[in-house]
Write an enzyme that holds these catalytic residues in place. Structure first.
Site, short mmCIF file in Angstrom:
data_model
loop_
_atom_site.label_atom_id
_atom_site.label_comp_id
_atom_site.label_asym_id
_atom_site.label_seq_id
_atom_site.Cartn_x
_atom_site.Cartn_y
_atom_site.Cartn_z
N TYR A 57 -7.20 46.46 -1.31
CA TYR A 57 -8.36 47.32 -1.17
C TYR A 57 -8.60 47.30 -2.19
O TYR A 57 -8.10 47.82 -3.44
CB TYR A 57 -8.27 48.26 -0.64
CG TYR A 57 -8.86 48.54 0.78
CD1 TYR A 57 -9.82 48.51 0.95
CD2 TYR A 57 -8.45 48.10 1.59
CE1 TYR A 57 -11.37 48.11 2.05
CE2 TYR A 57 -8.96 48.57 3.16
CZ TYR A 57 -10.37 47.94 3.32
OH TYR A 57 -11.32 48.77 4.18
N GLU B 122 -12.29 48.79 -3.23
CA GLU B 122 -13.84 49.21 -3.51
C GLU B 122 -14.22 49.61 -4.87
O GLU B 122 -13.84 50.33 -5.11
CB GLU B 122 -14.08 50.32 -2.47
CG GLU B 122 -13.93 50.34 -1.29
CD GLU B 122 -13.77 51.59 -0.38
OE1 GLU B 122 -13.66 52.56 -0.58
OE2 GLU B 122 -14.02 51.46 1.41
N ASP C 31 -34.23 33.01 -1.47
CA ASP C 31 -32.55 32.93 -1.42
C ASP C 31 -32.43 31.50 -1.21
O ASP C 31 -32.96 30.42 -0.69
CB ASP C 31 -33.28 33.36 0.17
CG ASP C 31 -31.77 33.11 1.09
OD1 ASP C 31 -31.16 32.30 0.52
OD2 ASP C 31 -31.81 33.02 1.94
N THR D 135 -25.98 31.62 -0.50
CA THR D 135 -24.34 31.70 0.46
C THR D 135 -23.81 30.83 -0.92
O THR D 135 -24.14 30.19 -1.64
CB THR D 135 -25.06 31.02 1.71
OG1 THR D 135 -25.32 29.83 1.65
CG2 THR D 135 -25.06 31.98 3.09
N LYS E 114 -22.59 25.98 1.45
CA LYS E 114 -23.51 25.64 1.92
C LYS E 114 -23.43 23.99 0.63
O LYS E 114 -21.94 23.07 0.43
CB LYS E 114 -24.63 25.86 1.97
CG LYS E 114 -24.72 26.29 3.50
CD LYS E 114 -26.25 27.43 4.15
CE LYS E 114 -25.87 27.86 5.01
NZ LYS E 114 -26.61 29.22 5.31
N ARG F 100 -16.63 30.37 3.05
CA ARG F 100 -18.06 31.57 3.23
C ARG F 100 -17.77 32.74 2.23
O ARG F 100 -17.80 33.57 2.66
CB ARG F 100 -17.39 31.43 4.42
CG ARG F 100 -18.31 31.81 5.68
CD ARG F 100 -17.88 31.73 7.39
NE ARG F 100 -18.16 30.39 6.93
CZ ARG F 100 -18.77 29.29 7.01
NH1 ARG F 100 -20.24 30.24 7.99
NH2 ARG F 100 -18.64 28.26 7.77
C1 LIG Z 1 -27.43 30.17 5.80
C2 LIG Z 1 -28.61 31.18 5.28
C3 LIG Z 1 -28.25 32.84 5.76
C4 LIG Z 1 -27.49 33.13 5.99
O1 LIG Z 1 -26.20 32.70 5.70
P1 LIG Z 1 -24.93 33.60 6.84
O2 LIG Z 1 -23.77 33.42 5.56
O3 LIG Z 1 -25.01 33.22 8.03
O4 LIG Z 1 -25.01 35.17 6.92
C5 LIG Z 1 -29.41 32.92 5.02
N1 LIG Z 1 -30.34 32.96 4.37
C6 LIG Z 1 -30.24 30.76 4.25
C7 LIG Z 1 -31.59 30.54 3.58
C8 LIG Z 1 -29.92 30.21 4.87
O5 LIG Z 1 -29.31 29.06 4.84
#
Ligand SMILES: *Cc1c(COP(=O)(O)O)cnc(C)c1O
Length: 417
Positions: free
Chosen positions: A55, A57, A201, A227, A230, A236
């Site tokens: 933990y 925080e 994003d 994220t 990807k 993750r």
């Molecule tokens: C995958 C993705 C997310 C969300 O990610 P999670 O880990 O599934 O919550 C948000 N924005 C975009 C553009 C994404 O491709």
């Protein structure tokens, strides 16, 4: 790590069997989900490490619990590598995943009911970019933009007009199903013109940006989320990168604003993944993702598949199957029968429903990790079209299945597990 799964099997056969079955599934199918990838065994090691026990925080040197010497070290190393990778001023590596990261940014810089410009989910945006059923759409006043009806491209002039008319407090760009380059510079200029905050994003294309095969939103964009699992090929998780002037607000929004203890095992996995992404090999990898995608797009088009926007600039393809007389849902399950894994997807201006849309989304990040190149993409296009065009032929299915199996054996993953 060899033998680790065997040890689990001795204690818990049921759980172990499921785990091993999933490993075998990933090894023996062609994973083309555009948001997925295969992390290295070292990233798996770090993500499965003892850091899951701790933990912590708070932030490095400012924790609410004792015993955080090494958590501090791993988090600082993750931050340093992330900043180097993207040329960012500040980073928070604690967001649990992409969706919370986006909500944390909104929470940091917006008030309830503030206006935001974001991309429509049906045109390639994300649920957290203001969809009416999502917390984002319920809490803030999202104005949604889409793509041009003819070109399927983002129309920057339209967005500028919309921005000037609506005067949002924040302008968000980035997508989950947009196969073309995004001009983050124009988005930022539009935001500047109306005094809005610019947010990107970059979840899907973070790996391409890190390797400089897609134009970067840094250093001009105010706040950037991504994220890490990807194209960036990490565990993750997610992070928020921003200009120094937003650092305090972002950090406070993540903790204590929305989250409790950070997932330190994920932070450890990120650290290892960022280290890999900083190596020259990663640049080659990212270049190959795009080359493979362009080849696959060409080969599918030559065989009669209709692609949204006519092709691709990045790691993904969006195919409109209307002219093949097959729905996205049907295509997804037909392809899965032969071991090719894609997802059904809405296409812009889709006349069908989200549960059975007109398209499929296809990504090349995973297969490129397996070492596949242009010649395999050519074969893959042939196998996919054979499957979709001969949907009632059992003989064809069996033959394609055999060829998919062979491809998987020729490009193995996780042999050391
Ligand atoms: C995958 C993705 C997310 C969300 O990610 P999670 O880990 O599934 O919550 C948000 N924005 C975009 C553009 C994404 O491709």
């Amino acid at each position: 790590m060899k033998g680790e799964y065997k040890k689990l099997r001795e204690k818990d056969k049921k759980a172990s069997d499921i785990l091993v079955n999933e490993l075998k599934r990933q090894q023996s199918t062609l994973g083309l989900i555009a948001s997925e990838n295969f992390v290295s065994t070292n990233v798996l090691r770090a993500t499965g490490s003892v850091f899951t026990n701790k933990y912590s925080e708070g932030y490095p040197a400012k924790r609410y619990y004792g015993g955080n010497k090494y958590v501090d070290e791993i988090e600082i190393l993750a931050q340093e590598r992330a900043k180097e990778l993207f040329g960012a001023e500040h980073v928070n590596v604690q967001p649990y995943s992409g969706s919370p990261a986006n909500l944390e940014v909104y929470f940091a810089v917006l008030n309830h009911g503030d206006k935001v410009l974001g991309m429509n989910l049906a045109h390639g945006g994300h649920l957290t970019h203001g969809h009416p059923i999502n917390f984002s759409g319920k809490t803030y006043k999202f104005i949604q933009y889409g793509v041009d009806k003819k070109t399927h491209l983002i129309d920057y002039d339209e967005i500028r007009k919309l921005a000037k008319k609506e005067k949002p407090k924040l302008i968000l760009s980035g997508a989950t199903a947009y196969p073309r380059e995004i001009d983050f510079k124009i988005f930022h200029e539009i935001a500047e013109e109306i005094g809005a905050i610019s947010m990107v994003d970059m979840s899907h294309i973070a790996g391409l940006i890190a390797a400089k095969v897609h134009p970067s939103p840094f250093p001009f964009t105010d706040i950037i989320t991504t994220t890490t699992h990807k194209t960036l090929r990490g565990p993750r998780g997610a992070m928020i990168l921003c200009k120094e002037k937003f650092a305090k607000d972002i950090d406070r929004a993540v903790f204590p604003g929305m989250q409790g203890g950070p997932h330190n095992h994920t932070t450890a996995g990120m650290t290892v993944a960022f280290g890999e992404a900083l190596k020259p090999e990663f640049k080659e990898y990212a270049k190959q993702i795009v080359k493979n995608c362009k080849t696959l797009a060409e080969e599918l088009t030559n065989r009669g598949m209709n692609l949204v926007s006519g092709g691709t600039d990045n790691h993904l393809i969006l195919a409109d199957l209307t002219s093949l007389n097959i729905s996205g849902k049907e295509a997804e399950s037909l392809l899965e029968e032969v071991g090719i894994i894609v997802n059904k997807n809405m296409v812009p201006y889709d006349k069908r429903s989200p549960f059975d849309p007109s398209g499929i989304r296809i990504g090349t990040a995973g297969l490129t990790t397996r070492g596949m190149k242009e010649s395999e993409m050519k074969l893959l296009a042939e196998l996919m079209m054979k499957t979709l065009k001969n949907k009632d032929s059992k003989d064809y299915k069996l033959k394609v299945k055999q060829e998919v199996k062979q491809l998987c054996e020729d490009f193995p993953i996780y042999n050391d597990l």
